[in-house]
Write a protein that holds these residues in place. Structure first.
Motif, PDB file in Angstrom:
ATOM      1  N   TYR A 240      76.984  44.849  34.839  1.00 30.71           N
ATOM      2  CA  TYR A 240      76.660  45.016  33.420  1.00 30.71           C
ATOM      3  C   TYR A 240      75.445  44.180  33.046  1.00 30.71           C
ATOM      4  CZ  TYR A 240      81.184  47.294  32.967  1.00 30.71           C
ATOM      5  OH  TYR A 240      82.259  48.148  33.113  1.00 30.71           O
ATOM      6  N   ASP A 241      75.297  43.065  33.694  1.00 30.14           N
ATOM      7  CA  ASP A 241      74.116  42.235  33.461  1.00 30.14           C
ATOM      8  C   ASP A 241      72.870  42.931  34.005  1.00 30.14           C
ATOM      9  OD1 ASP A 241      73.001  39.691  32.497  1.00 30.14           O
ATOM     10  OD2 ASP A 241      72.511  39.373  34.608  1.00 30.14           O
ATOM     11  N   TYR A 242      73.012  43.616  35.144  1.00 30.92           N
ATOM     12  CA  TYR A 242      71.889  44.386  35.677  1.00 30.92           C
ATOM     13  C   TYR A 242      71.473  45.488  34.696  1.00 30.92           C
ATOM     14  CZ  TYR A 242      72.799  42.227  40.239  1.00 30.92           C
ATOM     15  OH  TYR A 242      72.969  41.339  41.271  1.00 30.92           O
ATOM     16  N   ILE A 243      72.465  46.134  34.093  1.00 25.52           N
ATOM     17  CA  ILE A 243      72.154  47.195  33.129  1.00 25.52           C
ATOM     18  C   ILE A 243      71.450  46.605  31.904  1.00 25.52           C
ATOM     19  CG2 ILE A 243      73.135  48.979  31.642  1.00 25.52           C
ATOM     20  CD1 ILE A 243      75.456  49.176  33.652  1.00 25.52           C
ATOM     21  N   ALA A 244      71.899  45.432  31.448  1.00 24.39           N
ATOM     22  CA  ALA A 244      71.242  44.780  30.307  1.00 24.39           C
ATOM     23  C   ALA A 244      69.792  44.437  30.638  1.00 24.39           C
ATOM     24  CB  ALA A 244      72.019  43.528  29.911  1.00 24.39           C
ATOM     25  N   GLN A 245      69.568  43.946  31.864  1.00 21.85           N
ATOM     26  CA  GLN A 245      68.195  43.638  32.268  1.00 21.85           C
ATOM     27  C   GLN A 245      67.355  44.916  32.354  1.00 21.85           C
ATOM     28  OE1 GLN A 245      67.893  41.068  35.734  1.00 21.85           O
ATOM     29  NE2 GLN A 245      69.855  40.097  35.241  1.00 21.85           N
ATOM     30  N   TYR A 246      67.979  45.996  32.802  1.00 22.66           N
ATOM     31  CA  TYR A 246      67.295  47.293  32.866  1.00 22.66           C
ATOM     32  C   TYR A 246      66.797  47.709  31.480  1.00 22.66           C
ATOM     33  CZ  TYR A 246      67.430  52.451  32.571  1.00 22.66           C
ATOM     34  OH  TYR A 246      67.167  53.770  32.286  1.00 22.66           O
ATOM     35  N   VAL A 247      67.630  47.496  30.465  1.00 21.02           N
ATOM     36  CA  VAL A 247      67.235  47.831  29.094  1.00 21.02           C
ATOM     37  C   VAL A 247      66.116  46.916  28.618  1.00 21.02           C
ATOM     38  CG1 VAL A 247      67.997  47.913  26.684  1.00 21.02           C
ATOM     39  CG2 VAL A 247      69.472  48.815  28.509  1.00 21.02           C
ATOM     40  N   GLU A 248      66.243  45.630  28.857  1.00 15.02           N
ATOM     41  CA  GLU A 248      65.234  44.673  28.406  1.00 15.02           C
ATOM     42  C   GLU A 248      63.862  44.980  29.001  1.00 15.02           C
ATOM     43  OE1 GLU A 248      65.402  42.299  26.229  1.00 15.02           O
ATOM     44  OE2 GLU A 248      67.549  41.985  25.892  1.00 15.02           O
ATOM     45  N   LYS A 249      63.843  45.543  30.190  1.00 16.29           N
ATOM     46  CA  LYS A 249      62.585  45.829  30.875  1.00 16.29           C
ATOM     47  C   LYS A 249      62.012  47.207  30.531  1.00 16.29           C
ATOM     48  CE  LYS A 249      63.691  42.945  34.899  1.00 16.29           C
ATOM     49  NZ  LYS A 249      63.953  42.944  36.366  1.00 16.29           N
ATOM     50  N   GLY A 250      62.670  47.915  29.635  1.00 17.26           N
ATOM     51  CA  GLY A 250      62.115  49.207  29.217  1.00 17.26           C
ATOM     52  C   GLY A 250      63.010  50.389  29.442  1.00 17.26           C
ATOM     53  N   GLY A 251      64.242  50.167  29.905  1.00 19.08           N
ATOM     54  CA  GLY A 251      65.151  51.277  30.144  1.00 19.08           C
ATOM     55  C   GLY A 251      65.784  51.797  28.865  1.00 19.08           C
ATOM     56  N   ALA A 252      66.532  52.908  28.993  1.00 18.97           N
ATOM     57  CA  ALA A 252      67.178  53.547  27.843  1.00 18.97           C
ATOM     58  C   ALA A 252      68.670  53.661  28.103  1.00 18.97           C
ATOM     59  CB  ALA A 252      66.570  54.925  27.603  1.00 18.97           C
ATOM     60  N   LEU A 253      69.471  53.314  27.082  1.00 16.04           N
ATOM     61  CA  LEU A 253      70.927  53.315  27.211  1.00 16.04           C
ATOM     62  C   LEU A 253      71.531  53.998  25.997  1.00 16.04           C
ATOM     63  CD1 LEU A 253      73.568  52.329  28.601  1.00 16.04           C
ATOM     64  CD2 LEU A 253      73.331  50.220  27.240  1.00 16.04           C
ATOM     65  N   LEU A 254      72.470  54.926  26.267  1.00 19.16           N
ATOM     66  CA  LEU A 254      73.191  55.610  25.193  1.00 19.16           C
ATOM     67  C   LEU A 254      74.682  55.375  25.399  1.00 19.16           C
ATOM     68  CD1 LEU A 254      73.569  57.598  22.822  1.00 19.16           C
ATOM     69  CD2 LEU A 254      73.370  59.466  24.478  1.00 19.16           C
ATOM     70  N   ILE A 255      75.351  54.905  24.326  1.00 22.22           N
ATOM     71  CA  ILE A 255      76.794  54.701  24.334  1.00 22.22           C
ATOM     72  C   ILE A 255      77.413  55.771  23.440  1.00 22.22           C
ATOM     73  CG2 ILE A 255      78.699  53.122  23.882  1.00 22.22           C
ATOM     74  CD1 ILE A 255      76.836  52.164  26.080  1.00 22.22           C
ATOM     75  N   ALA A 256      78.179  56.678  24.045  1.00 19.43           N
ATOM     76  CA  ALA A 256      78.967  57.648  23.280  1.00 19.43           C
ATOM     77  C   ALA A 256      80.402  57.121  23.264  1.00 19.43           C
ATOM     78  CB  ALA A 256      78.885  59.029  23.920  1.00 19.43           C
ATOM     79  N   ALA A 257      80.789  56.506  22.141  1.00 16.28           N
ATOM     80  CA  ALA A 257      82.019  55.708  22.103  1.00 16.28           C
ATOM     81  C   ALA A 257      83.213  56.538  21.660  1.00 16.28           C
ATOM     82  CB  ALA A 257      81.828  54.523  21.162  1.00 16.28           C
ATOM     83  N   GLY A 258      84.353  56.223  22.280  1.00 17.36           N
ATOM     84  CA  GLY A 258      85.633  56.770  21.874  1.00 17.36           C
ATOM     85  C   GLY A 258      86.589  55.637  21.536  1.00 17.36           C
ATOM     86  N   PRO A 259      87.894  55.926  21.431  1.00 22.72           N
ATOM     87  CA  PRO A 259      88.856  54.880  21.051  1.00 22.72           C
ATOM     88  C   PRO A 259      88.862  53.694  22.002  1.00 22.72           C
ATOM     89  CG  PRO A 259      89.846  57.068  20.883  1.00 22.72           C
ATOM     90  CD  PRO A 259      88.529  57.261  21.540  1.00 22.72           C
ATOM     91  N   GLU A 260      88.514  53.917  23.271  1.00 26.66           N
ATOM     92  CA  GLU A 260      88.529  52.817  24.226  1.00 26.66           C
ATOM     93  C   GLU A 260      87.510  51.736  23.885  1.00 26.66           C
ATOM     94  OE1 GLU A 260      85.345  55.407  24.950  1.00 26.66           O
ATOM     95  OE2 GLU A 260      87.484  55.937  24.975  1.00 26.66           O
TER      96      GLU A 260
END
Length: 694
Positions: free
Chosen positions: A368-388
């Motif tokens: 998850y930290d790798y994904i956060a770094q990916y975003v900070e460096k210019g990546g794109a993240l979409l969260i489609a949230a449900g009850p979980e």
């Protein structure tokens, strides 16, 4: 005075009568008849009266000599003090021509017609129009008041008279100074399209007009979409290649500028702009569904329908807590390659989507930290949230929380509601104008669940029940994050209560995350359609005020935007100049080139006597500069000349005076009319009677 005839009978009848009279007179004289010669004279007088001889005298007035004066008012004449030189020289020339009453000057000022996308100085076309209504013999000469940058000069060889349409000297009065120089930059060759993040090459060239070659190097600054990306050293006159990468899809503006030199003619051509369309090839999207659910297929179908998207989709079917002792080699499921996706190849993805995903031990916490770094460096993240997302295993409880714009409160709101656009959402290009959003309630189906969150960062563009956030967009570092706080979008895809614009919404969210320029919430863009400048300002704030437009000539004008849609303001105006325009609004700046990039009007700006000289020499004309080094206006004398001009005069402007005249009236005197004719006939017949009486 001339003798003419206006016979009362046809000439053939008069000729027959004359032959008969001559024959009778000859017979009479041959036979010695008395008075035969008098009879012949009487018949001759009668025939002369029938022929009706007239004495005519024409009254003629000398015509003026036409001297067209063609004044260059093109854009190249607007630099430095050339406009003042032109005005002063024109007034002095008018004064000198007025001293010759027989010379009729025709002043024609040639400006950009505003129609051509590739403006040029067309002075000889204006000359042809100026003398089209007069005889070529009346044209005594032509005078051009210009900087010498004329683009329609006819070939003086082999016959200048045929090329011009008249035979008279051509003179040039040149504005500007003899020692002028100018530095300019041109894009010689460049691609119009480029694949994003793949290397492209273009070629540029710096010119030092008016200076000898080999004068060192020139520093060229390169900007991409307003950000400086490189500095080049270019040798004037030599092509300079430049390699670059297209950073994003859509329209990209490249600006090349070379520093202004002290004393150069103009800085208007020290910058060049090239537009390149970025094309995304095989967009890689990673879709991770935490569990099978009704909305999973809506995301999959949308992404698979786009031929340019390479979709990698995993659904977690067998989480760790469902271990039942079945050997791995007996399962038909594909193991989730977590290390390959989130460590080794995470940078290869343009977008990562977590669809109803929860932390259940499938991904190590470090990932998850790798994904956060990916975003900070210019990546794109979409969260489609449900009850979980509101539970204890929410990914908001992992290191990924550092890039999420909103934290869940732990509550799931269960109630029917119409998704609505917020005030910011009505202006944001991701949600603005969604079909059905203009009505109240919106013309689309209801949803029944949202995930409650604390007040979010970024922009809330859609609302759930009441003022609860439904869609949140946020920039994080160099990347972007979107959170859709409901898993009910599939109801629109299934057509529940008429469905809704799920395809447009999902696609816009994905494109905004991947930084498509047309979906930027704050942007200033400009483009040219022929000679029409179109400026667009996108904002989710208030009225952006006026745009400051700097013209190629250097003048600046403030223009007011007109609101066309919520958050969208435009200016559209047809420009009377062509070249590079700079537009500013607040902190935003953009450039646009109106007209053809390679327009002749901007290829060379220094004044010159060389362009007109061959034609002037061929027509026995001359070329002079109107100002010396001290900028004092000094024109050559004007010398009218009768007849053809055989030798040129380097110190004076020769004008060939015309011999043409115009007929004002005709006076006629009949020789046998009235008492004179009657007296002649009476005298002839009286002499005959007298002779017969003897």
């Amino acid at each position: 005075m001339t003798l003419t005839f206006a016979p009362f009978l046809p000439w053939i009848v008069i000729a027959v009568l004359a032959v008969a009279a001559l024959l009778l007179s000859f017979i009479g004289l041959w036979r010695g008849v008395r008075g035969a010669w008098l009879r012949g004279l009487a018949l001759a007088a009668l025939l002369a009266a029938i022929a009706n001889p007239l004495l005519t005298q024409e009254e003629r007035e000398p015509l003026s000599t036409i001297v067209p004066v063609i004044v260059d008012r093109s854009q190249s004449q607007d630099v430095q003090d050339r406009p003042q030189m032109t005005d002063t020289a024109l007034n002095a020339l008018k004064d000198r021509l007025s001293r010759f009453p027989r010379i009729e000057p025709r002043i024609v000022e040639v400006r950009d017609d505003g129609e051509s996308d590739s403006p040029s100085t067309q002075l000889f076309s204006a000359l042809s129009s100026a003398v089209s209504d007069v005889s070529p013999s009346r044209v005594g000469g032509a005078i051009f008041l210009s900087d010498g940058q004329i683009h329609d000069i006819p070939n003086a060889l082999p016959n200048a008279e045929q090329a011009l349409g008249f035979r008279a000297p051509v003179h040039g009065l040149i504005t500007g100074k003899a020692d002028e120089f100018d530095r300019r930059i041109e894009i010689v060759r460049a691609p119009r399209f480029g694949i994003v993040n793949e290397e492209q090459q273009l070629t540029l060239r710096v010119f030092d007009d008016g200076r000898p070659a080999g004068g060192g190097s020139a520093e060229v600054t390169v900007k991409m979409n307003g950000e400086e990306i490189a500095t080049l050293q270019a040798t004037p006159g030599q092509p300079t290649p430049f390699n670059f990468k297209v950073p994003r899809g859509g329209n990209n503006v490249m600006e090349f500028s070379v520093a202004e030199l002290p004393g150069e003619v103009t800085a208007a051509n020290n910058r060049a702009v090239h537009l390149i369309e970025g094309i995304r090839q095989n967009l890689r999207v990673l879709l991770v569904s935490g569990e099978p659910h009704a909305g999973e297929r809506a995301w999959r179908n949308l992404l698979k329908s786009d031929a340019s998207v390479d979709l990698v989709h995993f659904t977690i079917l067998r989480p760790p807590e469902k271990q039942d002792g079945t050997p791995i080699n007996e399962l038909s499921l594909i193991a989730f390659p977590t290390r390959e996706l989130f460590v080794e190849k995470i940078e290869d993805f343009d977008l990562i989507i977590f669809d109803r995903y929860q932390h259940r031990g499938v991904l190590p916490i470090l990932y998850y930290d790798y994904i956060a770094q990916y975003v900070e460096k210019g990546g794109a993240l979409l969260i489609a949230a449900g009850p979980e997302h509101a539970g204890q295993d929410s990914i908001a409880m992992t290191p990924l929380a550092s890039v999420l714009p909103a934290q869940p409160t732990g509550q799931v709101h269960q109630a029917a509601f119409y998704p609505r656009l917020s005030e910011a959402g009505k202006k944001h290009p991701v949600t603005r104008g969604l079909e059905g959003s203009g009505n109240e309630p919106p013309q689309w189906g209801r949803w029944f669940r949202t995930i409650s969150v604390d007040p979010p960062q970024g922009q809330t563009v859609m609302l759930g029940d009441g003022q609860d956030p439904l869609l949140v967009l946020n920039r994080q570092g160099e990347g972007r994050v979107a959170m859709l706080l409901s898993d009910q979008g599939w109801l629109w895809a299934r057509g529940f209560e008429g469905g809704g614009p799920h395809v447009a919404l999902y696609r816009r969210i994905a494109h905004w995350l991947m930084k498509e320029p047309e979906l930027e919430e704050e942007a200033l863009t400009a483009r040219a359609n022929g000679r029409t400048l179109q400026i667009t300002r996108q904002t989710i704030g208030d009225d952006p005020g006026q745009a400051s437009v700097r013209f190629p000539s250097g003048k600046t004008e403030n223009m007011a935007f007109t609101s066309t849609e919520p958050g969208l303001y435009r200016i559209e105006r047809r420009m009377d100049e062509t070249g590079l325009f700079e537009i500013k609004n607040g902190d935003f700046t953009t450039l646009v080139h109106v007209g053809a990039v390679d327009a002749p009007e901007f290829k060379a700006m220094i004044s010159t006597t060389e362009t007109l000289k061959p034609l002037a020499d061929a027509t026995k004309g001359s070329v002079h500069r109107v100002a010396d080094n001290s900028s004092r206006i000094a024109l050559p004398d004007i010398l009218p000349v009768r007849g053809d001009i055989r030798v040129a005069d380097e110190d004076r402007m020769l004008i060939r005076m015309t011999d043409e005249t115009v007929l004002k009236g005709v006076n006629t005197l009949p020789l046998f009319a009235g008492f004179a004719g009657l007296a002649a006939l009476l005298l002839a017949f009286s002499a005959l009677w007298w002779r017969e009486g003897r």
